[in-house]
Design an enzyme around this catalytic site. Structure first.
Site, PDB file in Angstrom:
ATOM      1  N   ASP A 154       0.855  -1.194   0.000  1.00 26.28           N
ATOM      2  CA  ASP A 154       0.000   0.000   0.000  1.00 26.28           C
ATOM      3  C   ASP A 154       0.892   1.246   0.000  1.00 26.28           C
ATOM      4  O   ASP A 154       2.072   1.178   0.329  1.00 26.28           O
ATOM      5  CB  ASP A 154      -0.917   0.012   1.233  1.00 26.28           C
ATOM      6  CG  ASP A 154      -1.861   1.206   1.194  1.00 26.28           C
ATOM      7  OD1 ASP A 154      -2.548   1.382   0.171  1.00 26.28           O
ATOM      8  OD2 ASP A 154      -1.888   2.004   2.153  1.00 26.28           O
ATOM      9  N   SER A 155       0.271   2.374  -0.307  1.00 24.98           N
ATOM     10  CA  SER A 155       1.008   3.635  -0.288  1.00 24.98           C
ATOM     11  C   SER A 155       1.397   4.035   1.137  1.00 24.98           C
ATOM     12  O   SER A 155       2.270   4.868   1.330  1.00 24.98           O
ATOM     13  CB  SER A 155       0.144   4.736  -0.900  1.00 24.98           C
ATOM     14  OG  SER A 155      -1.097   4.794  -0.239  1.00 24.98           O
ATOM     15  N   CYS A 209      -3.781  -0.928  -2.245  1.00 25.91           N
ATOM     16  CA  CYS A 209      -4.043   0.459  -2.621  1.00 25.91           C
ATOM     17  C   CYS A 209      -4.887   0.505  -3.897  1.00 25.91           C
ATOM     18  O   CYS A 209      -4.500  -0.043  -4.940  1.00 25.91           O
ATOM     19  CB  CYS A 209      -2.694   1.138  -2.865  1.00 25.91           C
ATOM     20  SG  CYS A 209      -2.814   2.877  -3.288  1.00 25.91           S
ATOM     21  N   GLU A 264      -6.322   9.583   8.821  1.00 20.20           N
ATOM     22  CA  GLU A 264      -4.947   9.540   9.357  1.00 20.20           C
ATOM     23  C   GLU A 264      -4.872  10.248  10.715  1.00 20.20           C
ATOM     24  O   GLU A 264      -4.084   9.882  11.570  1.00 20.20           O
ATOM     25  CB  GLU A 264      -3.969  10.193   8.377  1.00 20.20           C
ATOM     26  CG  GLU A 264      -3.984   9.521   7.024  1.00 20.20           C
ATOM     27  CD  GLU A 264      -2.717   8.771   6.680  1.00 20.20           C
ATOM     28  OE1 GLU A 264      -1.657   9.190   7.139  1.00 20.20           O
ATOM     29  OE2 GLU A 264      -2.818   7.764   5.951  1.00 20.20           O
ATOM     30  N   CYS A 304     -11.127   3.162  -1.545  1.00 21.55           N
ATOM     31  CA  CYS A 304      -9.888   3.728  -1.002  1.00 21.55           C
ATOM     32  C   CYS A 304      -9.628   2.995   0.311  1.00 21.55           C
ATOM     33  O   CYS A 304     -10.562   2.751   1.088  1.00 21.55           O
ATOM     34  CB  CYS A 304     -10.050   5.231  -0.770  1.00 21.55           C
ATOM     35  SG  CYS A 304      -8.683   5.967   0.135  1.00 21.55           S
ATOM     36  N   HIS A 342      -8.539   3.856   3.072  1.00 23.65           N
ATOM     37  CA  HIS A 342      -8.851   4.526   4.339  1.00 23.65           C
ATOM     38  C   HIS A 342     -10.335   4.518   4.695  1.00 23.65           C
ATOM     39  O   HIS A 342     -10.702   4.668   5.852  1.00 23.65           O
ATOM     40  CB  HIS A 342      -8.392   5.985   4.283  1.00 23.65           C
ATOM     41  CG  HIS A 342      -6.907   6.156   4.336  1.00 23.65           C
ATOM     42  ND1 HIS A 342      -6.067   5.612   3.393  1.00 23.65           N
ATOM     43  CD2 HIS A 342      -6.119   6.793   5.237  1.00 23.65           C
ATOM     44  CE1 HIS A 342      -4.828   5.917   3.698  1.00 23.65           C
ATOM     45  NE2 HIS A 342      -4.833   6.643   4.811  1.00 23.65           N
TER      46      HIS A 342
END
Ligand code: DGL
Length: 262
Positions: free
Chosen positions: A24-25, A87, A167, A197, A199
C-alpha cells in the site's frame, strides 16, 4: 505476461499461497490486512507501506506505476507466493506493469470490488456511488466495470479530505460530519457505495449513516478476501498469521498504527 480486463482477473491461483505480500502507499492497506487476518488465508503476511511517499491518490499514473514497480523489487527479497495491491490507486494504474514483471500472481482490489457488487445482486436500476482518490476515480476503472455489470446510474467522486481525516484518527465528531456534508450534500441517496480507497472502511459507519437509507457498502478488504477464496485460496482451520510490517519511512510509526487498527 498475464493481462486481465476488469472482470477477468487471474482466474485461479497457480500455487497454494502461504506467504503473501501486501503493498500500500502507507498505512491504509492495513484495512485489507485486517480482512485477510479475519479470513485466516495465509501463514505469513509481509506488509510494505510506502510511508515516505504517501499519498499516491493525487499523483499521476506514471509515478504511481514507478513506485509500485519499486515495491515489487522490495517483495523479491521475501519469496512470496502472491502479491496484493491493497491500494486502489495502484490497482487502478499499475497492475499490467506489475503483472508483466512478476513471477507470482498479483491481485488488485478493484476487480474484486466490482465482483462483490455483482454478487450483491442489486436491481440494475440501483444508484451506485463510487468513492476513491483522484487517481482511482480518474482512471475510470470502477465506472467501466460497474457499467459493464449493467448499472447506469453511477456517480464517482474523490473526497480527498477523508484520507487525512482518517490519518488523524477522526473517526467521528464534528470535523468528519461537516466533511461528509461537504462532499455528499449534492449526492442523491445511493443504494450502494464502493469504498474505493483503503482509508474509507475506517469511517464506513459514518459514511453509511449519513444517508437515511443506509446503503450497502462494498469494502475492498472483504472483497479481495472473498475473491481469493473463490479462486482457490482456502481459509486455514487453525494457526495464526505471522504479520511482518515494513515501511519506506518510520516503520515503528506504522507498527503503532497497526496495533490500533488491527
Ligand atoms: N491507499 C490509497 C488508495 O487506496 C489511499 C491513500 C493515498 O492516497 O495514498 O487509493
Amino acid at each position: 505476461m498475464k493481462k486481465s480486463s476488469i472482470l477477468h482477473p487471474p482466474s485461479s491461483i497457480s500455487k497454494t499461497p502461504t506467504k503473501v505480500g501486501v503493498f500500500d502507499s502507507g498505512a491504509g492497506g492495513l484495512t485489507v490486512v485486517k480482512s485477510l487476518l479475519e479470513h485466516n488465508l495465509f501463514e505469513e503476511i509481509i506488509y510494505y507501506g510506502d510511508t515516505a511517499r504517501v499519498p499516491y491518490g493525487p499523483k499521476d499514473p506514471v509515478t504511481i506505476t514507478r513506485y509500485a514497480l519499486e515495491a515489487l523489487e522490495f517483495f523479491r527479497n521475501f519469496d512470496i507466493d502472491l502479491m496484493i495491491t491493497a491500494c486502489n490507486s495502484v490497482s487502478a494504474h499499475a497492475l499490467p506493469d506489475l503483472r508483466a514483471n512478476a513471477d507470482f500472481d498479483i491481485y488488485g482490489v478493484i476487480e474484486p470490488g466490482i465482483l462483490a457488487l455483482k454478487n450483491a445482486d442489486l436491481p440494475k436500476s440501483s444508484r451506485i456511488l463510487i468513492l476513491g482518490t483522484k487517481a482511482t476515480i480518474g482512471s475510470g476503472r470502477y465506472q467501466k466495470g460497474i457499467r459493464e455489470l449493467g448499472f447506469d446510474s453511477i456517480e464517482a467522486i474523490a473526497p480527498s479530505l477523508f484520507v487525512p481525516i482518517v490519518e488523524e484518527g477522526l473517526f467521528d465528531g464534528a470535523v468528519l460530519r461537516s466533511t461528509l456534508a461537504h462532499y455528499f450534500n449534492t449526492i442523491e441517496q445511493p443504494d450502494a457505495i464502493i469504498l474505493g480507497c483503503t482509508h474509507f472502511p475506517l469511517i464506513a459507519n459514518a459514511i453509511r449513516d449519513y444517508f437515511p437509507n443506509h446503503p450497502l457498502l462494498i469494502h475492498s478488504g472483504e472483497a479481495i478476501a472473498e475473491h481469493l477464496e473463490d479462486n482457490g485460496c482456502k481459509p486455514r482451520k487453525n494457526g495464526t498469521t505471522n504479520l511482518k510490517i515494513f515501511a519506506s519511512e518510520n516503520p515503528e510509526g506504522l507498527k503503532k498504527i497497526a496495533e490500533k487498527w488491527l
